[in-house]
Design an enzyme around this catalytic site. Structure first.
Site, short mmCIF file in Angstrom:
data_model
loop_
_atom_site.label_atom_id
_atom_site.label_comp_id
_atom_site.label_asym_id
_atom_site.label_seq_id
_atom_site.Cartn_x
_atom_site.Cartn_y
_atom_site.Cartn_z
N CYS A 69 34.32 -41.87 -59.56
CA CYS A 69 33.54 -41.96 -60.45
C CYS A 69 34.29 -41.67 -61.68
CB CYS A 69 32.52 -40.81 -60.65
SG CYS A 69 31.54 -40.62 -62.06
N CYS A 106 32.90 -39.54 -64.52
CA CYS A 106 33.07 -38.29 -64.26
C CYS A 106 34.59 -37.70 -64.39
CB CYS A 106 32.78 -37.78 -62.75
SG CYS A 106 31.06 -38.41 -62.43
N ASP A 107 35.79 -38.62 -64.04
CA ASP A 107 36.93 -38.02 -63.93
C ASP A 107 37.95 -38.60 -64.64
OD1 ASP A 107 36.00 -36.15 -62.02
OD2 ASP A 107 36.50 -37.55 -60.38
P1 FAD Z 1 22.97 -35.43 -54.32
O1 FAD Z 1 23.72 -34.31 -55.45
O2 FAD Z 1 23.79 -36.20 -53.56
O3 FAD Z 1 22.12 -34.51 -53.31
C1 FAD Z 1 21.31 -34.85 -52.22
C2 FAD Z 1 21.14 -33.64 -51.27
O4 FAD Z 1 20.29 -33.99 -50.40
C3 FAD Z 1 22.51 -33.63 -50.27
O5 FAD Z 1 22.89 -32.22 -50.15
C4 FAD Z 1 22.02 -34.25 -48.95
O6 FAD Z 1 22.71 -33.59 -47.81
C5 FAD Z 1 20.51 -33.71 -49.19
N1 FAD Z 1 19.88 -34.58 -48.09
C6 FAD Z 1 19.97 -35.87 -47.90
N2 FAD Z 1 19.04 -36.26 -46.63
C7 FAD Z 1 18.46 -35.05 -46.36
C8 FAD Z 1 17.71 -34.66 -45.28
N3 FAD Z 1 17.12 -35.62 -44.50
N4 FAD Z 1 17.25 -33.19 -45.13
C9 FAD Z 1 17.72 -32.44 -45.88
N5 FAD Z 1 18.62 -32.63 -46.93
C10 FAD Z 1 18.77 -33.91 -47.27
N6 FAD Z 1 28.26 -36.29 -61.91
C11 FAD Z 1 28.62 -35.81 -63.21
O7 FAD Z 1 27.60 -35.74 -64.07
N7 FAD Z 1 29.51 -35.02 -63.41
C12 FAD Z 1 30.69 -35.19 -62.71
O8 FAD Z 1 31.81 -34.48 -62.98
C13 FAD Z 1 30.61 -35.49 -61.59
N8 FAD Z 1 31.82 -35.35 -60.69
C14 FAD Z 1 31.62 -36.05 -59.14
C15 FAD Z 1 32.41 -35.79 -58.36
C16 FAD Z 1 32.38 -36.13 -57.08
C17 FAD Z 1 33.57 -35.93 -55.85
C18 FAD Z 1 31.04 -36.71 -56.71
C19 FAD Z 1 31.03 -37.04 -55.12
C20 FAD Z 1 30.04 -37.05 -57.39
C21 FAD Z 1 30.31 -36.72 -58.96
N9 FAD Z 1 29.19 -36.63 -59.76
C22 FAD Z 1 29.35 -36.31 -61.06
C23 FAD Z 1 28.02 -37.46 -59.34
C24 FAD Z 1 26.85 -36.39 -59.24
O9 FAD Z 1 27.60 -35.30 -58.24
C25 FAD Z 1 25.52 -37.21 -58.68
O10 FAD Z 1 25.05 -37.88 -59.49
C26 FAD Z 1 24.56 -36.02 -58.50
O11 FAD Z 1 24.99 -35.04 -57.46
C27 FAD Z 1 23.39 -36.67 -57.59
O12 FAD Z 1 22.27 -35.60 -57.69
P2 FAD Z 1 21.19 -35.86 -56.31
O13 FAD Z 1 20.29 -34.74 -56.58
O14 FAD Z 1 20.46 -37.11 -56.72
O15 FAD Z 1 21.97 -36.11 -55.02
#
Ligand code: FAD
Length: 320
Positions: free
Chosen positions: A145, A148-149
């Site tokens: 990303c 992000c980085d």
């Molecule tokens: P997610 O954070 O992906 O969470 C989804 C969750 O649902 C997970 O825990 C998953 O296991 C769970 N899940 C899925 N299926 C099931 C199921 N069947 N039963 C139970 N649970 C389930 N964004 C920023 O704004 N700033 C940053 O600095 C940044 N750095 C990042 C660095 C990295 C290495 C990564 C990978 C991402 C980064 N991001 C950053 C992006 C950010 O993390 C995502 O945009 C954000 O977390 C998305 O949120 P979400 O709640 O949609 O999903």
């Protein structure tokens, strides 16, 4: 301030079940808990807290002028939602039936939970190259990303892998910080739209390594110190002294559970009736990266988790 429930659970049927423990799920839990809807959130058995738990410094989540550690931020979101009565189960949802007015959600032990609304916040996963050291060097020179980085890569030589719009966008964005950016692509032509290609081709800091793939990542003091490229035709290899690698080969939204019940787009993302979070099934809402091709940030995921909670609240009020 106190809140009253438009439809409190009293017959084993919950008001709200949330699937996913990232910023979208926890924010939906916070809002629905504060609305006295007593949400139950499934946060997965092995990946509690979602994508941000795989990173250290988060510098772009508002409210933290010095930045915040990813896992610490996610723990705080969880604690905040729990403070208002959100119930958390660190378990996977393995089956759903969303079609009726009462939805069922089955956990890994086979227990069936029933609810009037379901908020889906299962996120999406970055595609990986599948190389040894890729995971251990994540956050240590390897990233998925640029937004992000990118800021951490000032004056560095960076490689971006991929041939689509995202790769071109990431590469162009990274030229603001990097000394040089090399786009590595397996084929001799790019998949990106012409306008994105033109932008990348006309940028002096960007060069291209076509018909090439990354064969190996090199490490020094636990940081990426370079990589080896392999020619996809001849098999010959060469070393590149890049200390930054951005992998932009796509994402996989976590929607397998919902296939056949909820409308998905061509890439498998959950379709919602934007700007609302309503899916094609009444009482089912989608939030965060599982819906979002475009922004994929913690703050946008949290924002749409809030919207899903408010949409669920209004839906429940309509049932009362
Ligand atoms: P997610 O954070 O992906 O969470 C989804 C969750 O649902 C997970 O825990 C998953 O296991 C769970 N899940 C899925 N299926 C099931 C199921 N069947 N039963 C139970 N649970 C389930 N964004 C920023 O704004 N700033 C940053 O600095 C940044 N750095 C990042 C660095 C990295 C290495 C990564 C990978 C991402 C980064 N991001 C950053 C992006 C950010 O993390 C995502 O945009 C954000 O977390 C998305 O949120 P979400 O709640 O949609 O999903």
């Amino acid at each position: 301030m106190t809140a009253t429930s438009p439809a409190a659970a009293d017959d084993g049927i919950r008001n709200v079940i949330i699937i996913g423990s990232g910023p979208a799920g926890y924010t939906a839990a916070l809002y629905t808990a504060r609305a006295n809807l007593k949400p139950l959130l499934f946060g997965s058995s092995i990946f509690v807290g979602g994508s941000l738990t795989t990173t250290t410094e988060v510098e772009n989540f508002p409210g933290f002028p010095e930045g915040v550690d990813g896992p610490v931020l996610m723990d705080s979101m969880r604690t905040q939602a729990e403070r208002f009565g959100a119930e958390m189960l660190d378990d996977d949802v393995v089956e759903v039936d969303l079609t009726g007015s009462v939805k069922t959600v089955t956990d890994s032990a086979g227990t069936v939970h029933r609810a009037k609304t379901v908020i889906i916040a299962t996120g999406s996963g970055y595609r990986k190259l599948g190389l040894p050291k890729e995971d251990t060097l994540s956050g240590r020179g390897v990233s998925w990303c640029a937004t992000c980085d990118g800021f951490f890569f000032r004056d560095r030589d960076i490689v971006v892998v991929g041939g689509g719009d995202t790769a071109m966008e990431e590469a162009t964005f990274l030229t603001r910080f990097a000394r040089s950016v090399t786009i590595v692509h397996r084929r001799s032509t790019l998949r990106a739209s012409q306008v994105m290609q033109n932008r990348a081709f006309s940028d002096d800091k960007i060069s291209f390594a076509f018909d090439s793939e990354i064969a190996e990542l090199h490490e020094e003091n636990s940081m990426l110190s370079g990589l080896t490229l392999r020619d996809t035709f001849e098999g010959s290899t060469r070393k590149v002294d890049a200390t930054g690698l951005f992998i932009a080969i796509g994402h996989d939204p976590r929607t397998e559970l919902f296939t056949g019940q909820l409308e998905l787009d061509a890439e498998g993302y959950l379709k919602v009736d934007a700007p609302s979070t309503r899916t094609n099934i009444p009482g089912v809402f989608g939030a965060g990266d599982v819906v979002d091709h475009t922004y994929r940030q913690a703050i946008t995921a949290a924002g749409s988790g809030c919207a899903a909670a408010l949409d669920a609240e209004r839906y429940l009020a309509g049932l009362a």
